[in-house]
Write an enzyme that holds these catalytic residues in place. Structure first.
Site, PDB file in Angstrom:
ATOM      1  N   CYS A 116      14.820  17.749  -5.010  1.00 48.83           N
ATOM      2  CA  CYS A 116      16.074  18.375  -4.535  1.00 48.83           C
ATOM      3  C   CYS A 116      16.743  19.229  -5.611  1.00 48.83           C
ATOM      4  O   CYS A 116      17.620  20.030  -5.309  1.00 48.83           O
ATOM      5  CB  CYS A 116      17.046  17.315  -4.042  1.00 48.83           C
ATOM      6  SG  CYS A 116      16.357  16.283  -2.762  1.00 48.83           S
ATOM      7  N   HIS A 256      24.381  19.652  -3.718  1.00 44.96           N
ATOM      8  CA  HIS A 256      23.206  19.351  -2.897  1.00 44.96           C
ATOM      9  C   HIS A 256      23.680  18.618  -1.642  1.00 44.96           C
ATOM     10  O   HIS A 256      24.546  17.741  -1.714  1.00 44.96           O
ATOM     11  CB  HIS A 256      22.232  18.486  -3.694  1.00 44.96           C
ATOM     12  CG  HIS A 256      21.123  17.925  -2.872  1.00 44.96           C
ATOM     13  ND1 HIS A 256      20.369  18.715  -2.035  1.00 44.96           N
ATOM     14  CD2 HIS A 256      20.654  16.649  -2.746  1.00 44.96           C
ATOM     15  CE1 HIS A 256      19.472  17.944  -1.424  1.00 44.96           C
ATOM     16  NE2 HIS A 256      19.629  16.698  -1.833  1.00 44.96           N
ATOM     17  N   ASN A 286      19.195  17.129   5.166  1.00 46.87           N
ATOM     18  CA  ASN A 286      18.845  17.275   3.749  1.00 46.87           C
ATOM     19  C   ASN A 286      17.589  18.142   3.649  1.00 46.87           C
ATOM     20  O   ASN A 286      16.500  17.706   4.022  1.00 46.87           O
ATOM     21  CB  ASN A 286      18.604  15.885   3.151  1.00 46.87           C
ATOM     22  CG  ASN A 286      18.259  15.926   1.674  1.00 46.87           C
ATOM     23  OD1 ASN A 286      17.993  16.992   1.123  1.00 46.87           O
ATOM     24  ND2 ASN A 286      18.256  14.766   1.041  1.00 46.87           N
TER      25      ASN A 286
HETATM   26  O1  UT7 Z   1      18.244  14.264  -1.617  1.00 46.76           O
HETATM   27  C1  UT7 Z   1      18.478  13.274  -2.593  1.00 46.76           C
HETATM   28  C2  UT7 Z   1      17.962  12.005  -2.182  1.00 46.76           C
HETATM   29  N1  UT7 Z   1      18.480  11.401  -1.014  1.00 46.76           N
HETATM   30  C3  UT7 Z   1      19.730  10.926  -0.896  1.00 46.76           C
HETATM   31  O2  UT7 Z   1      20.595  11.237  -1.668  1.00 46.76           O
HETATM   32  C4  UT7 Z   1      20.011   9.928   0.175  1.00 46.76           C
HETATM   33  C5  UT7 Z   1      20.725   8.736  -0.407  1.00 46.76           C
HETATM   34  N2  UT7 Z   1      20.943   7.656   0.495  1.00 46.76           N
HETATM   35  C6  UT7 Z   1      21.712   7.726   1.613  1.00 46.76           C
HETATM   36  O3  UT7 Z   1      22.180   8.777   1.978  1.00 46.76           O
HETATM   37  C7  UT7 Z   1      22.020   6.453   2.351  1.00 46.76           C
HETATM   38  O4  UT7 Z   1      21.680   5.353   1.560  1.00 46.76           O
HETATM   39  C8  UT7 Z   1      21.316   6.351   3.730  1.00 46.76           C
HETATM   40  C9  UT7 Z   1      21.913   7.351   4.683  1.00 46.76           C
HETATM   41  C10 UT7 Z   1      19.827   6.602   3.563  1.00 46.76           C
HETATM   42  C11 UT7 Z   1      21.539   4.954   4.296  1.00 46.76           C
HETATM   43  O5  UT7 Z   1      22.909   4.655   4.388  1.00 46.76           O
HETATM   44  P1  UT7 Z   1      23.452   3.256   3.830  1.00 46.76           P
HETATM   45  O6  UT7 Z   1      24.881   3.200   4.172  1.00 46.76           O
HETATM   46  O7  UT7 Z   1      23.081   3.180   2.380  1.00 46.76           O
HETATM   47  O8  UT7 Z   1      22.680   2.221   4.726  1.00 46.76           O
HETATM   48  P2  UT7 Z   1      21.654   1.096   4.264  1.00 46.76           P
HETATM   49  O9  UT7 Z   1      20.420   1.682   3.680  1.00 46.76           O
HETATM   50  O10 UT7 Z   1      22.392   0.124   3.432  1.00 46.76           O
HETATM   51  O11 UT7 Z   1      21.284   0.466   5.663  1.00 46.76           O
HETATM   52  C12 UT7 Z   1      22.244  -0.143   6.477  1.00 46.76           C
HETATM   53  C13 UT7 Z   1      21.553  -0.635   7.743  1.00 46.76           C
HETATM   54  C14 UT7 Z   1      20.231  -1.352   7.472  1.00 46.76           C
HETATM   55  O12 UT7 Z   1      20.157  -2.446   8.355  1.00 46.76           O
HETATM   56  P3  UT7 Z   1      20.471  -3.934   7.826  1.00 46.76           P
HETATM   57  O13 UT7 Z   1      19.455  -4.184   6.747  1.00 46.76           O
HETATM   58  O14 UT7 Z   1      21.876  -3.885   7.305  1.00 46.76           O
HETATM   59  O15 UT7 Z   1      20.296  -4.764   9.054  1.00 46.76           O
HETATM   60  C15 UT7 Z   1      19.192  -0.330   7.866  1.00 46.76           C
HETATM   61  O16 UT7 Z   1      17.982  -0.924   8.302  1.00 46.76           O
HETATM   62  O17 UT7 Z   1      21.239   0.469   8.582  1.00 46.76           O
HETATM   63  C16 UT7 Z   1      19.862   0.406   8.991  1.00 46.76           C
HETATM   64  N3  UT7 Z   1      19.347   1.742   9.204  1.00 46.76           N
HETATM   65  C17 UT7 Z   1      19.494   2.410  10.355  1.00 46.76           C
HETATM   66  N4  UT7 Z   1      20.091   2.087  11.518  1.00 46.76           N
HETATM   67  C18 UT7 Z   1      20.089   3.009  12.500  1.00 46.76           C
HETATM   68  C19 UT7 Z   1      18.652   2.529   8.343  1.00 46.76           C
HETATM   69  N5  UT7 Z   1      18.354   3.698   8.924  1.00 46.76           N
HETATM   70  C20 UT7 Z   1      18.858   3.647  10.174  1.00 46.76           C
HETATM   71  C21 UT7 Z   1      18.871   4.561  11.237  1.00 46.76           C
HETATM   72  N6  UT7 Z   1      19.496   4.204  12.386  1.00 46.76           N
HETATM   73  N7  UT7 Z   1      18.303   5.785  11.160  1.00 46.76           N
END
Ligand code: UT7
Length: 329
Positions: A116, A256, A286
């Site tokens: 990125c 970004h 992204n």
């Molecule tokens: O480009 C540079 C690199 N990328 C980034 O900068 C991305 C960085 N990360 C993020 O933007 C966020 O961490 C995410 C958007 C990927 C995830 O958001 P989060 O608030 O950190 O959620 P999480 O990973 O803590 O997941 C929360 C819950 C999980 O379920 P449990 O374990 O709490 O039951 C996930 O399994 O949300 C679940 N989950 C989803 N639910 C519905 C993960 N993806 C999805 C989805 N739809 N697409």
């Protein structure tokens, strides 16, 4: 020698024809929904390349628009740098395919791998080439077809990424315009948090690797999130220090575009109000290396980059790699 050496003379972007909404993931059988994706990321749409579209084709289109805006012909280009993590072929670089498509007969061309941060790294490499007197006119592109390297069954990643290309023409600085400060860093000890585990020369693709999807992007989202906020916040401070400026001197922050919550946290740390932050992650998702140059071109077209405006750019991506730049436009 004293900065600025290199200024932004023109911008452009291109995306594939097909725009995909959050609701369309339901039809693919994924356990996700529009509300989750919007709340957690801010994303509503992303563009997805069709079979007739390649990284070369969309990057070349973005390049042509940037060159037109800069009033530069292909024959004038000295160097073409493409920041990408999703090259059309493993060999040769996609940059040389763009060079051929443009007919840039005098240009050196190479891909730059910094995920990125690819465009931001590319801009700083280009600035160095210009400062050393080795180049006068450089095309820096950030382009990705990430939808070709994600696992369409993995809801943790598939909803986040999109395709696109943004291009920027750099020329010799005039009237004090150009890159005023620049900062780049990396930390490979955290590479496993965002990577394609297999399918490269260390573990060439096998039917098993393809079946388990370990040749596709894997991400530990929460860890990446924390590191992104910390590193982008620090990078903003570094670029401001380098330019001997404070947040109040910045007309626009173009970060970004990975997640609107990361953008808000970065802006808050930098002390820049959201009215001065450009956000388009809602409409593009992204797009990795393409995200900042696409946002820059949109900001220019929206009249948000006035003549002489001071813009702070900040990026973070797989590697980890990150960096920042203050530019008088
Ligand atoms: O480009 C540079 C690199 N990328 C980034 O900068 C991305 C960085 N990360 C993020 O933007 C966020 O961490 C995410 C958007 C990927 C995830 O958001 P989060 O608030 O950190 O959620 P999480 O990973 O803590 O997941 C929360 C819950 C999980 O379920 P449990 O374990 O709490 O039951 C996930 O399994 O949300 C679940 N989950 C989803 N639910 C519905 C993960 N993806 C999805 C989805 N739809 N697409």
């Amino acid at each position: 020698m004293k900065r600025p050496f290199a200024m932004i003379a023109g911008t452009g972007y291109a995306v594939p024809k097909r725009r995909m909404s959050n609701d369309e993931f339901l039809a693919l059988g994924l356990e996700t929904n529009d509300e989750w994706i919007r709340d957690r990321t801010g994303i509503r749409y992303r563009y997805v390349a069709g079979p007739d579209e390649t990284l070369t084709s969309i990057s070349t289109e973005a390049a042509r628009l940037a060159m037109q805006a800069a009033g530069v012909t292909a024959a004038e280009l000295d160097v073409i740098i493409l920041g990408t993590a999703s090259a059309d072929h493993l060999l040769p670089s996609t940059a040389v395919e763009i060079q051929a498509a443009l007919g840039a007969t005098r240009a050196a061309a190479f891909d730059l791998s910094a995920a990125c941060s690819g465009w931001l790294y590319g801009m700083q490499v280009a600035e160095g080439l210009m400062a050393s007197g080795n180049a006068e006119t450089i095309l820096v592109i950030g382009g990705e077809l990430l939808t070709r390297i994600i696992n369409w069954k993995d809801r943790n990643t598939v909803v986040l990424f999109g395709d696109g290309a943004g291009a920027t023409v750099l020329k010799r600085s005039t009237k004090g315009r150009g890159i005023l400060s620049a900062y780049m860093r990396s930390d490979g000890t955290l590479a496993n948090l965002l990577h394609r585990p297999k399918g490269g020369a260390a573990d060439p693709s096998t039917p098993e690797i393809i079946a388990e999807g370990s040749d596709k992007i894997h991400m530990s989202g929460r860890e990446v999130f924390k590191n992104a906020v910390r590193s982008m916040a620090d990078a903003c401070d570094r670029a401001l220090d380098g330019a001997k400026m404070s947040a109040a001197d910045i007309d626009l922050l173009i970060p970004h575009q990975a997640n609107v919550r990361i953008i808000e946290a970065t802006a808050k740390h930098a002390g820049i109000p959201m009215e001065k932050v450009f956000v388009n992650v809602d409409r593009f998702g992204n797009t990795s290396a393409a995200s900042i140059p696409i946002a820059l071109d949109e900001a220019v077209k929206a009249g948000r980059v006035k003549d002489g405006a001071v813009v702070l750019f900040v990026a973070f991506g797989a590697g980890f790699t990150w960096g920042s730049m203050v530019v008088r436009c």
